[in-house]
Design a protein around this motif. Sequence first.
Motif, PDB file in Angstrom:
ATOM      1  N   ASP A 261       0.948  -1.260   0.040  1.00 19.28           N
ATOM      2  CA  ASP A 261       0.052   0.134  -0.095  1.00 19.28           C
ATOM      3  C   ASP A 261       0.957   1.168   0.067  1.00 19.28           C
ATOM      4  O   ASP A 261       1.470   1.786   1.020  1.00 19.28           O
ATOM      5  N   LEU A 262       1.165   1.765  -1.079  1.00 19.54           N
ATOM      6  CA  LEU A 262       2.116   2.756  -1.126  1.00 19.54           C
ATOM      7  C   LEU A 262       1.794   4.104  -0.546  1.00 19.54           C
ATOM      8  O   LEU A 262       2.714   4.905  -0.199  1.00 19.54           O
ATOM      9  N   SER A 266       4.279   5.966   2.189  1.00 17.80           N
ATOM     10  CA  SER A 266       4.673   7.433   2.413  1.00 17.80           C
ATOM     11  C   SER A 266       4.165   7.723   3.371  1.00 17.80           C
ATOM     12  O   SER A 266       5.088   8.521   3.871  1.00 17.80           O
ATOM     13  N   LYS A 267       3.180   7.551   4.150  1.00 14.89           N
ATOM     14  CA  LYS A 267       2.651   8.106   5.446  1.00 14.89           C
ATOM     15  C   LYS A 267       3.719   7.625   6.463  1.00 14.89           C
ATOM     16  O   LYS A 267       3.999   8.503   7.514  1.00 14.89           O
ATOM     17  N   ARG A 268       4.172   6.519   6.409  1.00 11.10           N
ATOM     18  CA  ARG A 268       4.969   6.059   7.370  1.00 11.10           C
ATOM     19  C   ARG A 268       6.487   6.443   7.440  1.00 11.10           C
ATOM     20  O   ARG A 268       7.054   7.058   8.338  1.00 11.10           O
ATOM     21  N   ALA A 270       7.097   9.458   5.954  1.00 10.16           N
ATOM     22  CA  ALA A 270       6.764  10.817   6.517  1.00 10.16           C
ATOM     23  C   ALA A 270       6.842  10.807   8.054  1.00 10.16           C
ATOM     24  O   ALA A 270       7.773  11.833   8.581  1.00 10.16           O
ATOM     25  N   GLU A 271       6.379  10.196   8.794  1.00 11.93           N
ATOM     26  CA  GLU A 271       6.195   9.989  10.026  1.00 11.93           C
ATOM     27  C   GLU A 271       7.548   9.881  10.850  1.00 11.93           C
ATOM     28  O   GLU A 271       7.825  10.553  11.655  1.00 11.93           O
ATOM     29  N   LEU A 272       8.306   8.840  10.387  1.00 14.78           N
ATOM     30  CA  LEU A 272       9.794   8.789  10.605  1.00 14.78           C
ATOM     31  C   LEU A 272      10.610  10.099  10.620  1.00 14.78           C
ATOM     32  O   LEU A 272      11.462  10.481  11.447  1.00 14.78           O
ATOM     33  N   ALA A 273      10.223  10.851   9.658  1.00 16.69           N
ATOM     34  CA  ALA A 273      11.338  11.739   8.979  1.00 16.69           C
ATOM     35  C   ALA A 273      10.877  13.029  10.119  1.00 16.69           C
ATOM     36  O   ALA A 273      11.747  13.678  10.521  1.00 16.69           O
ATOM     37  N   HIS A 274       9.670  13.185  10.411  1.00 21.56           N
ATOM     38  CA  HIS A 274       9.113  14.056  11.449  1.00 21.56           C
ATOM     39  C   HIS A 274       9.446  13.837  12.927  1.00 21.56           C
ATOM     40  O   HIS A 274       9.863  14.730  13.531  1.00 21.56           O
ATOM     41  N   PHE A 275       9.847  12.424  12.908  1.00 24.13           N
ATOM     42  CA  PHE A 275      10.089  12.208  14.534  1.00 24.13           C
ATOM     43  C   PHE A 275      11.352  12.433  14.621  1.00 24.13           C
ATOM     44  O   PHE A 275      11.846  13.187  15.384  1.00 24.13           O
ATOM     45  N   THR A 350      12.738   1.170   6.971  1.00 26.33           N
ATOM     46  CA  THR A 350      13.312   1.823   7.964  1.00 26.33           C
ATOM     47  C   THR A 350      12.303   1.629   9.353  1.00 26.33           C
ATOM     48  O   THR A 350      11.034   1.804   9.156  1.00 26.33           O
ATOM     49  N   GLU A 351      13.207   1.474  10.272  1.00 27.18           N
ATOM     50  CA  GLU A 351      12.325   1.308  11.770  1.00 27.18           C
ATOM     51  C   GLU A 351      12.450   2.480  12.643  1.00 27.18           C
ATOM     52  O   GLU A 351      13.418   3.281  12.634  1.00 27.18           O
TER      53      GLU A 351
END
Length: 374
Positions: A261-262, A266-268, A270-275, A350-351
């Motif tokens: 599910d692209l 994408s959402k995940r 972006a969330e990691l980058a924001h974190f 990425t985790e």
Amino acid sequence: MIYLDHGATSWPKPAAVSLAVSRSIAQHGNPGRGGYPAAMASSRALYHCRELASELFHCLPEQVVFTMNCTHGLNMAIKTLIPPGGRVVISGFEHNAVTRPLHALGAEVVVAGRRLFDPADTLESFREALNTHPHGAVFTHVSNVFGYVLPVEEMAALCRSYGVPFVVDAAQSAGSMPIDFSALGADFIAMPGHKGLRGPMGTGLLLCGRNPDPLMFGGTGSLSAQQQMPDFLPDLAEAGTANVPGIAGLSAALRLAGRLDLSAVSKREAELAHFAAQGLSRMGLKVFCGSHQGGVCSFLPPDSDCEKGAEQLSRLGFCLRAGLHCAPVAHESAGTLQTGTLRLSCGPETELWEIRRFLQAAGKAFSGNRKNFS
């Protein structure tokens, strides 16, 4: 080692990709150059890859041209649309893969939209620039430096309404975000196989809404009696022997991408980058972050020496990229042309724990702050 440089290339590659490359080397002949089993198997492998790409990106298999990388595809597309000395509109966040071919053409370049993470500014500036009656427009889907996700659907609609042909650079979005070629109505979309799609390096795709002007001329295995290139896709744009093992690996990567599910990927990312951005900001570092951001986070170390910062992090076991990232126009827009940035870029695997460890390492390297940023 924790790898946070997926914007340069995905790593490690999926096992299925490596296996497909190895099998192809052992089993495939030269496609279109014979009717014996190895050559025919190779031809089928290439067409299967076109089918997989057409399903993922919503185009016809014949519209899928194999390239050696995204830069190759962009050069072909740009030289098709923009005549020498012609006028072209680009965004304020383009890569040298766009700007250097335009410079070589002596093009009049109109830069539209300089504000990071501000789609309203991008669209208004872009609309004004299209009123200059350009020969074409070229714009990135996602900034490779800052992760700014441009409003490409609206930009594409503007181009269509003004009758301006356009090219989308999907270097940082293919495999990480949904891309619908038919809905965008693009003349061309160029993408690498080795980044978000997680295929081998030395592979790429150019999705063609019109026939491109070929960059190379030579054998195609079709219409060999004539001295002109065939006038049909994909043969028109694919002279010489294809990178069959690379394309076999790309097929394996496309199969994997088709199961994802692209939008969720994408959402995940972006969330990691924001974190990461939040943790770096708490250290007092200059961070480039906004609401329209993908899985990339750029920042400046305390002394703005990005190369030194990358070296410090490398010694601690973290892979990031420092410098201008082949995108001086983007750095001009952000005011970082003199310093460059340190860039963290996430991939589909990425985790969160990797980002947490990165923040601990960054605190140690840049501020002596050993706080657990969890």
